[in-house]
Every structure is written in C-alpha cells, then in structure tokens.
Design a protein around this motif. Structure first.
Motif, PDB file in Angstrom:
ATOM      1  N   ASP A  23      55.765  39.525   1.705  1.00  0.00           N
ATOM      2  CA  ASP A  23      55.234  39.418   0.900  1.00  0.00           C
ATOM      3  C   ASP A  23      53.589  38.898   0.838  1.00  0.00           C
ATOM      4  OD1 ASP A  23      55.312  37.631   2.467  1.00  0.00           O
ATOM      5  OD2 ASP A  23      56.559  36.543   2.091  1.00  0.00           O
ATOM      6  N   LYS A  24      52.884  38.479   0.370  1.00  0.00           N
ATOM      7  CA  LYS A  24      51.295  37.880  -0.118  1.00  0.00           C
ATOM      8  C   LYS A  24      51.198  37.426   1.608  1.00  0.00           C
ATOM      9  CE  LYS A  24      48.444  37.885  -4.143  1.00  0.00           C
ATOM     10  NZ  LYS A  24      48.530  36.626  -5.402  1.00  0.00           N
ATOM     11  N   LYS A  25      52.297  36.062   1.161  1.00  0.00           N
ATOM     12  CA  LYS A  25      51.927  35.007   2.414  1.00  0.00           C
ATOM     13  C   LYS A  25      51.717  35.445   4.035  1.00  0.00           C
ATOM     14  CE  LYS A  25      53.332  31.035   4.393  1.00  0.00           C
ATOM     15  NZ  LYS A  25      54.549  30.029   4.158  1.00  0.00           N
ATOM     16  N   GLU A  28      48.360  37.799   3.815  1.00  0.00           N
ATOM     17  CA  GLU A  28      47.027  37.184   4.333  1.00  0.00           C
ATOM     18  C   GLU A  28      46.988  36.333   5.686  1.00  0.00           C
ATOM     19  OE1 GLU A  28      44.409  37.039   2.330  1.00  0.00           O
ATOM     20  OE2 GLU A  28      45.650  38.365   1.170  1.00  0.00           O
ATOM     21  N   ARG A  56      44.936  44.870   1.889  1.00  0.00           N
ATOM     22  CA  ARG A  56      45.280  43.919   1.081  1.00  0.00           C
ATOM     23  C   ARG A  56      45.439  44.802  -0.386  1.00  0.00           C
ATOM     24  NH1 ARG A  56      41.178  40.328   0.918  1.00  0.00           N
ATOM     25  NH2 ARG A  56      42.343  38.829   2.412  1.00  0.00           N
ATOM     26  N   THR A  60      49.459  45.214  -2.166  1.00  0.00           N
ATOM     27  CA  THR A  60      49.851  44.126  -3.456  1.00  0.00           C
ATOM     28  C   THR A  60      50.859  45.722  -3.889  1.00  0.00           C
ATOM     29  OG1 THR A  60      47.578  44.617  -4.074  1.00  0.00           O
ATOM     30  CG2 THR A  60      48.440  42.390  -3.575  1.00  0.00           C
TER      31      THR A  60
END
Ligand SMILES: Nc1nc2c(ncn2[C@@H]2O[C@H](COP(=O)(O)OP(=O)(O)O)[C@@H](O)[C@H]2O)c(=O)[nH]1
Ligand SMILES: [Mg+2]
Length: 471
Positions: A23-25, A28, A56, A60
């Motif tokens: 996931d995004k977290k 990052e 990134r 996504t």
C-alpha cells in the motif's frame, strides 16, 4: 563491498517481498529508506529524486499485489543498473601486439601503483605474460612499492630508483618490454589535476603511445569522482576507470554513479589492498548482489507457487466461513513445505495472514518440520470423511491409522487436538472480524489500529487474549 548500501537495499526489498499488502504507506516507507541509503552512498540528489518518482509511479499502478511487488523490485533493479553503469565493458586487449600497453593515470594516493600490480596480476592469471614499469619519479618510495606489489603476483617489474626522467626510464627498458604480451605503466600523480601533471602525462603519453589508458579514482570521494573523471577526460582519452577502495567506503555508490554520468566506463573495482582484490565490474551482477536478487526472485517465485491468487481467495472464504478441516491443514502444511524456511514465509500463507495476528501464526507454524511431515503421513492415511470431520476419529481408528502410517498414536491425537484449537481460533477470529465495522484488513495486517471504532478495538483485544491458547 558497499555492505551498508547493500544491507539497507536488501532490507527494503525484503520488506516489499514479504509484505502482505503493498500500500501507499509501505511504498513511502521504502522510498524513504532508499533515499536515505542513496544519500549516504553520496549519490546525486537529482538522480535520487528521479528514481523515487519512478518507483512511486509504478507502485500506484493498478495491478495485482504480487505482480506489483515484482514490478517495484524490477524497476528498482533496472534504475540502479542504469545509474551504476548500465553496460559491461572489457578492455579489448590485442594479444598479438607485443607489448600491448596500458597506462595508469590518477592523483596522489588514488591507488595507481596498487592497481597497476592488481591489473597485471588479473591478466597474468588469464594467460598473458605481464610486466610492470614504474614511471613515478616524484614519490620517494614509488619504485620499491611497485616492486613489492609485483613480486606478490610473480610479475616482472622494471624500475630505476635513480633516474628522475620518466621518458629515460621507459627508453632504458623498451627493448626488454617487447618480450611481454602486456605492459602496465605506473605513472606519477599530483595533489590536484594541474598543468604540471597534464604536461607530464602528455609527454609520457607521446613517448609510450599506450593502447589503453585507465584512470584510477578512489571510491571514497563519492560524487566528487565526477570532477576527476571530467578533468582527466579533457586532458586525454580515457578508455576506462578502476574505482578503488570500494571495500572501505559507503560512498562508492556515488562514485560509480558519477563515472556512469560522465560516460567513463568502470572496468575494474578495487576491493582491498591485496593483489587479488580486484574484480571486473559488471553493473548487472553488481546490482543483483547489492539487492540480493537471487534470494528475492526465489522468494517471489515460491510465493507465487504457493499462493495462486484464486486459491488464496478460496481459502480466505473457507476460513471466514469457519471451515477449517484437516484437509485445509494439510494444504497449509504442503504450501509451507514447498516454500522453505517457515519463519521467513509465514506471512505469505494463503488466507491466514489476513485473519490472524502474526504472533499466533508464528506459533502455529512453529511445529517442527519433522513433526509436520508425520502429520502429513497421518492425514494421508485417513478417509475423506475423517479429514473433513476429525471428531469422528475414535481410538480404534487412530490405532489403525497409526499402524498404517507408522506415526505414534499420541502424535495423531496431538494433531487432532491442535487442529481443534486452530479451528476454534479461526472461527472465533473470523466471526469477530466479520462483525466489525470499519475493518481494514490492510491496516490490521500491519497492526495499525488507528481509526478503528472503540467497540471493534475491544473485540480485537478480546480476540487476541483468546488466541493465547496457542502458546
Ligand atoms: N582498502 C583498499 N585500499 C587500497 C585499494 N587500492 C589502493 N589502496 C591503498 O591506497 C593507498 C594508496 O595506493 P597507491 O597505489 O600507493 O596509490 P597511488 O599514489 O595512486 O599510486 C595504499 O595504502 C593502498 O594500499 C583498495 O582497493 N582497497
Ligand atoms: Mg603510486
């Protein structure tokens, strides 16, 4: 070599490979980790930003989680190869030409003398008759140093400890050199690349007429390698670079990137003071090692084999419905066994990871592998009905199964008991979770409880307390 960079990159990659959800977290977090390690390796900020952006973007993209993992790892690999050198270069040595001459260039202390001997040794091991000649007339003990290094590699060394004119030294030995396939010419450096050094290089160059020129750059200067590579390239045509001292520095990555940016192909890397501590530089295999690609690939492959996405969904549905038969246990064991070390892969087991806390899973999986094998034999000896409904197993059946598969009855009873405990736990967890509102399995899998309702938190706490029976 570049152990630290390798370690942080490997950690980041393993994190991706092992994650239940990408996931995004997580992305990052990985990007931050990557940035930190590249900054530490002294890689140019502009390049770091570019790589981060590419990862990134890939992350996504709307693709399945397993493929996403592969693509993220793949793009990081490709980007690193791109910035760390891209292609593999070899020195094209003409063995018919006697002698083929390589001239070494570089500033004071870059590692010219050491690298002369190393490169000589490298090619002598590949069947060439090699000689070294020392033309450093500035540094006091330079001839002795070259002699000593050469001796360690059984190389012929020509030096003149009195003569202060490099051209004269070369002329003195010129005839003798023609008996060799390859001659490595060690030259003098300066503190900085100044006119004095350039004019000496030009003079020596015109006299020797080297076939190849190798620039020696110390890896520990990091991105400052760019200035040296550019400066020397302007003074004469450089055929390749040897980057030294990559063993003792975190900044080697930045130096490699600088060479790549200035289109100065790195041909060798120096990885220690000894004569054999030299490697030909192949960006692809270098990055593979840096990321631990071999391990990563097999981990991902195994994950793919064990978790066909549709099977995973099926299993999840069964578990959520509270169904967990001996057949399911059997499948779990089989999946685990096909994947190798249990602790590493416990997070990847179909379905379970989303339902259970890692700790419980670890406990469950912690059954020794030898015992698991015997459990498997025992399940093999049961009828289909017994596997679906193990509570129907009475002691006479257990006795017969025990004889049939040569597993002690006590262990079969233990298997049945373990299965019962696991089943209860799964049913309990599944029903608690189904009743919860706002339940985000991704968050849960990460242990991220923020944003959960108080009621649900209480339920979760109860559930975790309950699952202590596994200990
Ligand atoms: N650890 C390590 N030390 C190196 C390497 N290459 C050279 N050195 C050391 O760096 C110092 C300078 O090397 P030298 O060959 O004398 O440099 P030069 O002045 O360019 O001839 C010496 O102490 C070498 O032992 C390397 O790859 N790794
Ligand atoms: Mg020297």
């Amino acid at each position: 070599m570049l152990e630290k960079l390798g370690l942080t990159l490997k950690n980041a990659m393993n994190k991706i490979a092992n994650a239940v959800f990408v996931d995004k977290k997580l992305i990052e977090e990985i990007i931050k980790q990557l940035q930190r390690s590249l900054i530490e390796a002294d890689v140019d900020m502009v390049i770091i930003k570019e790589i981060s952006e590419k990862i990134r973007k890939k992350a996504t993209d709307n693709i399945k989680s397993l493929e996403k993992k592969e693509q993220i790892i793949d793009i990081l690999y490709k980007e690193l190869v791109e910035i760390l050198g891209k292609d593999y270069y070899e020195l094209d040595i003409d063995k018919e030409k006697k002698p083929f001459k390589i001239m070494m260039l570089g500033l004071y202390g870059a590692g010219k003398t050491t690298s002369s001997a190393k490169i000589g040794f490298y090619y002598s091991k590949r069947g060439l008759k090699v000689a070294l000649i020392g033309l450093d007339v500035h540094r006091p003990a330079a001839p002795e140093q070259l002699e000593q290094m050469g001796k360690k590699g059984n190389l012929t060394v020509f030096v003149d400890k009195e003569e202060k004119n490099p051209i004269k030294i070369y002329e003195k030995f010129k005839d003798k050199l023609s008996k060799f396939d390859l001659v490595i010419v060690d030259t003098a450096g300066r503190d900085v690349l100044n006119n004095d050094l350039i004019s000496e290089i030009k003079k020596v160059h015109d006299e020797i007429k080297p076939d190849k020129i190798i620039l020696v750059i110390p890896g520990d200067i990091g991105k400052a390698a760019k200035r040296q590579a550019e400066g020397f390239s302007q003074a004469c045509k450089i055929n390749g670079v040897i980057l030294t001292r990559l063993d003792g520095t975190a900044k080697g990555g930045g130096a490699l990137v600088s060479c790549s940016m200035t289109k100065s192909p790195v041909i060798f890397i120096g990885t220690g003071e000894k004569i054999n501590e030299i490697e030909s530089y192949d960006p692809e295999s270098f990055v593979s090692r840096l990321l631990g690609m071999g391990d990563l690939h097999s981990l991902l492959e195994k994950a793919k084999m064990a978790i066909e996405e549709k099977d995973q969904k099926k299993m999840q549905d069964r578990l959520e419905a509270g169904k967990f038969t001996l057949n399911d246990l059997y499948d779990q064991i089989k999946a685990m066994q096909s994947m190798g070390p249990l602790d590493k892969i416990s997070e990847l087991i179909p379905g379970l990871s989303g339902l259970m806390q890692k700790k419980d899973l670890g406990n469950m999986v912690n059954v020794q592998e030898a015992k698991m094998k015997r459990w498997k034999y025992a399940i093999d000896s049961m009828t289909l009905n017994e596997r679906e409904n193990p509570e129907t197993l009475n002691s006479s059946r257990i006795g017969r199964i025990s004889k049939g598969c040569n597993v002690p009855g006590s262990e079969i009873r233990e298997l049945i008991k373990q299965h019962k405990v696991m089943k209860e736990m799964i049913i309990q967890q599944a029903s608690s979770m189904k009743g919860m509102q706002n339940l985000d399995p991704e968050k849960l899998a990460r242990g991220d409880l923020q944003g959960m309702k108080r009621k649900d938190l209480m339920k979760l706490a109860k559930m975790m307390k309950h699952s202590k029976i596994m200990k």
